[in-house]
Motif scaffolding. Structure first.
Motif, PDB file in Angstrom:
ATOM      1  N   THR A 177      -5.109   4.360  -3.265  1.00  0.00           N
ATOM      2  CA  THR A 177      -6.466   4.805  -2.947  1.00  0.00           C
ATOM      3  C   THR A 177      -6.607   6.260  -3.366  1.00  0.00           C
ATOM      4  OG1 THR A 177      -6.615   3.301  -1.061  1.00  0.00           O
ATOM      5  CG2 THR A 177      -8.195   5.119  -1.150  1.00  0.00           C
ATOM      6  N   GLU A 235       0.837  -1.193   0.000  1.00  0.00           N
ATOM      7  CA  GLU A 235       0.000   0.000   0.000  1.00  0.00           C
ATOM      8  C   GLU A 235       0.877   1.250   0.000  1.00  0.00           C
ATOM      9  OE1 GLU A 235      -4.022   1.704   2.181  1.00  0.00           O
ATOM     10  OE2 GLU A 235      -3.125  -0.214   2.784  1.00  0.00           O
ATOM     11  N   ARG A 262     -10.142   1.825  -4.099  1.00  0.00           N
ATOM     12  CA  ARG A 262      -8.874   1.195  -3.743  1.00  0.00           C
ATOM     13  C   ARG A 262      -8.491   0.308  -4.913  1.00  0.00           C
ATOM     14  NH1 ARG A 262     -10.244  -1.688   0.571  1.00  0.00           N
ATOM     15  NH2 ARG A 262     -10.338  -3.657  -0.564  1.00  0.00           N
TER      16      ARG A 262
END
Length: 255
Positions: free
Chosen positions: A173, A147, A219
């Motif tokens: 995101t 991430e 996302r």
């Protein structure tokens, strides 16, 4: 506008500042989280000043009027009021209440696709030297996406001449921004140094998935589309999607 009215405006301004910082996280739509204590303190000061102004005016209203005392020059008093010294601000000053009331009735949203579509993308603000090396230990499990914030991804895509991010699965995101040039759409996030007024856009171009609704948040898992030639000459870096899931708007929409 008399002193009581001025006090009411101050009370409403203070209440608005406190409601945006203490009661909710609405202030994050406009400034960074570090400004919260300063905004809350300003709200308290405005609230106290407003209450004091109202209390002083109410106390003055209860004191005897000198005009009612024997021997008072009524003509001079009337003249003082007539020439404007006895009057407050004009009625148009009440319009100052409108933006205060608007804070309670209509909360301005955070900047979104409209701002991001008109902003030119460019090199990130931070230095690439602040980034960790993407070796296997830093990356973690290769089978799971790492991430990243969009600003980190864009920084690496623009500055990593070794292209260590190539072939690695990344999770980003952001919100959807239509591409005015018609090719694909952007996943974007706004980054601010101080407040919403200085926000810049970090974005990646996606062409292998249908365009979702504008301003919706997603996302997205996928990989950097490694460009040919000089990576710093690329206007918008591309992102190839393997999986995407719609998510709720985050409390803090900025990076």
């Amino acid at each position: 506008m008399n002193r009581i009215a001025q006090g009411i405006v101050l009370v409403l301004l203070g209440a608005a500042a406190l409601s945006c910082t203490v009661v909710s996280d609405l202030y994050l739509n406009y400034v960074q989280s570090a400004f919260r204590p300063f905004l809350a303190a300003a709200g308290v000061v405005l609230l106290v000043l407003g209450v004091v102004a109202i209390a002083v005016d109410l106390r003055s209203a209860r004191t005897p009027d000198p005009a009612a005392e024997p021997g008072h020059d009524h003509a001079g008093h009337a003249a003082a009021g007539h020439d404007g010294h006895g009057h407050g601000a004009p009625r148009v000053a009440w319009l100052l209440l409108l933006p205060v009331i608007a804070v309670f009735v209509v909360s301005p949203p955070a900047l979104g696709a409209y701002t991001a579509s008109g902003a030119a993308s460019g090199p990130p603000r931070e230095s690439a030297a602040s980034l960790d090396d993407l070796d296997e230990e830093e990356w973690g499990d290769p089978s799971r996406p790492r991430e990243m914030e969009l600003q980190e991804f864009v920084m690496r895509a623009w500055t990593d001449q070794e292209r260590t991010m190539a072939g690695r699965t990344v999770r980003l995101t952001g919100f959807v921004v239509p591409n005015p040039e018609g090719e694909g759409w952007y996943l974007a996030r706004l980054q601010m140094a101080c407040c919403a007024a200085d926000a810049i856009v970090n974005r990646v171009l996606i062409t292998d998935e249908p365009e979702p609704p504008k301003d919706s948040w997603w996302r997205v898992d996928g990989t950097w589309v490694e460009p040919e030639g000089d990576i710093q000459a690329i206007r918008d870096h591309r992102f190839s999607v393997s999986e995407m899931v719609e998510v709720e708007n985050p409390p803090d929409p900025y990076e």
